[in-house]
Structures are given as structure tokens and as C-alpha cells.
Design a protein around this motif. Structure first.
Motif, short mmCIF file in Angstrom:
data_model
loop_
_atom_site.label_atom_id
_atom_site.label_comp_id
_atom_site.label_asym_id
_atom_site.label_seq_id
_atom_site.Cartn_x
_atom_site.Cartn_y
_atom_site.Cartn_z
N GLU A 75 0.85 -1.19 0.00
CA GLU A 75 0.00 0.00 0.00
C GLU A 75 0.88 1.24 0.00
O GLU A 75 1.99 1.23 0.55
N TYR A 110 -0.05 7.87 0.23
CA TYR A 110 -0.78 8.99 -0.36
C TYR A 110 -1.47 8.63 -1.66
O TYR A 110 -1.90 9.49 -2.39
N GLU A 111 -1.56 7.37 -1.96
CA GLU A 111 -2.23 6.93 -3.17
C GLU A 111 -3.24 5.87 -2.81
O GLU A 111 -3.13 5.20 -1.80
N GLU A 112 -4.22 5.73 -3.65
CA GLU A 112 -5.21 4.70 -3.42
C GLU A 112 -4.83 3.39 -4.08
O GLU A 112 -5.50 2.39 -3.90
N ASP A 113 -3.75 3.41 -4.82
CA ASP A 113 -3.29 2.20 -5.50
C ASP A 113 -2.77 1.18 -4.50
O ASP A 113 -2.05 1.51 -3.58
N THR A 114 -3.13 -0.03 -4.73
CA THR A 114 -2.60 -1.16 -3.97
C THR A 114 -1.99 -2.11 -4.98
O THR A 114 -2.57 -2.37 -6.03
#
Length: 101
Positions: free
Chosen positions: A6, A9-13
Motif C-alpha cells: 500500500e 498517499y495513493e489509493e493504488d494497492t
């Protein structure tokens, strides 16, 4: 072993499939990666100019994702013919570990 990656500061996983010996030590390896990543002596491609100081000297930061961590695991930390980790799109089982950058 599957590791969930994770980013703060990003929503990318992202997910990494790795050897069990890598997964068992993933938190220690993350700390080693961070030291390598932020060491200005290392000439990797993740450095970016973030600005300039009062004297006009460049200030550098890093920009990276899970691909950078996998690169480091395979080519810097273990540096063997056999790859120890790879990014995967969708895991076929639940992650056993989680790290956060």
C-alpha cells in the motif's frame, strides 16, 4: 507468498508474489530498501528534482512504486540469477503480509 503493498498517499494497492524467505523478512527488507532508495550515492532512476534551495542547488526527492521495490529485491538485494519477487495483478489467495510506503 503474497505481500500487499500500500502507498500512503495513493489509493493504488499492488501485490507482490515472492519466495517465502523474502516474505518472512519483508519488513526488514522494506527498511533496507528505504535506506538504498534515499541514499544519494545510489544512481537509480527514481530520483526527481523536487526544487531548489536558496543557493540554487537542486533538491531531490524520490518517485517510486511497487515495481521499484521488486527491482531492488531481484537486482540489488539478492542479485542472483533466480528472481525472488514479481508484481502480480490480482492475487489468487489472500496476502499473508502487508507493507506500506
Amino acid at each position: 507468498m503474497i505481500v500487499k503493498v500500500e502507498f500512503m498517499y495513493e489509493e493504488d494497492t499492488e501485490y507482490i508474489s515472492c519466495l517465502a524467505k523474502v516474505g518472512r523478512n519483508i519488513h526488514q527488507l522494506q527498511r533496507e530498501f528505504d535506506k538504498w532508495l534515499y541514499d544519494r550515492e545510489n544512481k537509480h532512476s527514481y530520483w526527481e528534482v523536487a526544487g531548489e534551495d536558496e543557493e540554487g542547488e537542486k533538491i531531490f526527492g524520490v518517485c517510486f512504486n511497487g515495481k521499484a521495490f521488486v527491482y531492488w529485491l531481484n537486482n540489488v538485494r539478492f542479485n542472483k540469477d533466480k528472481k525472488v519477487a514479481k508484481l502480480i495483478e490480482t492475487p489468487n489467495k489472500l496476502p499473508k503480509k502487508k507493507i506500506r510506503f
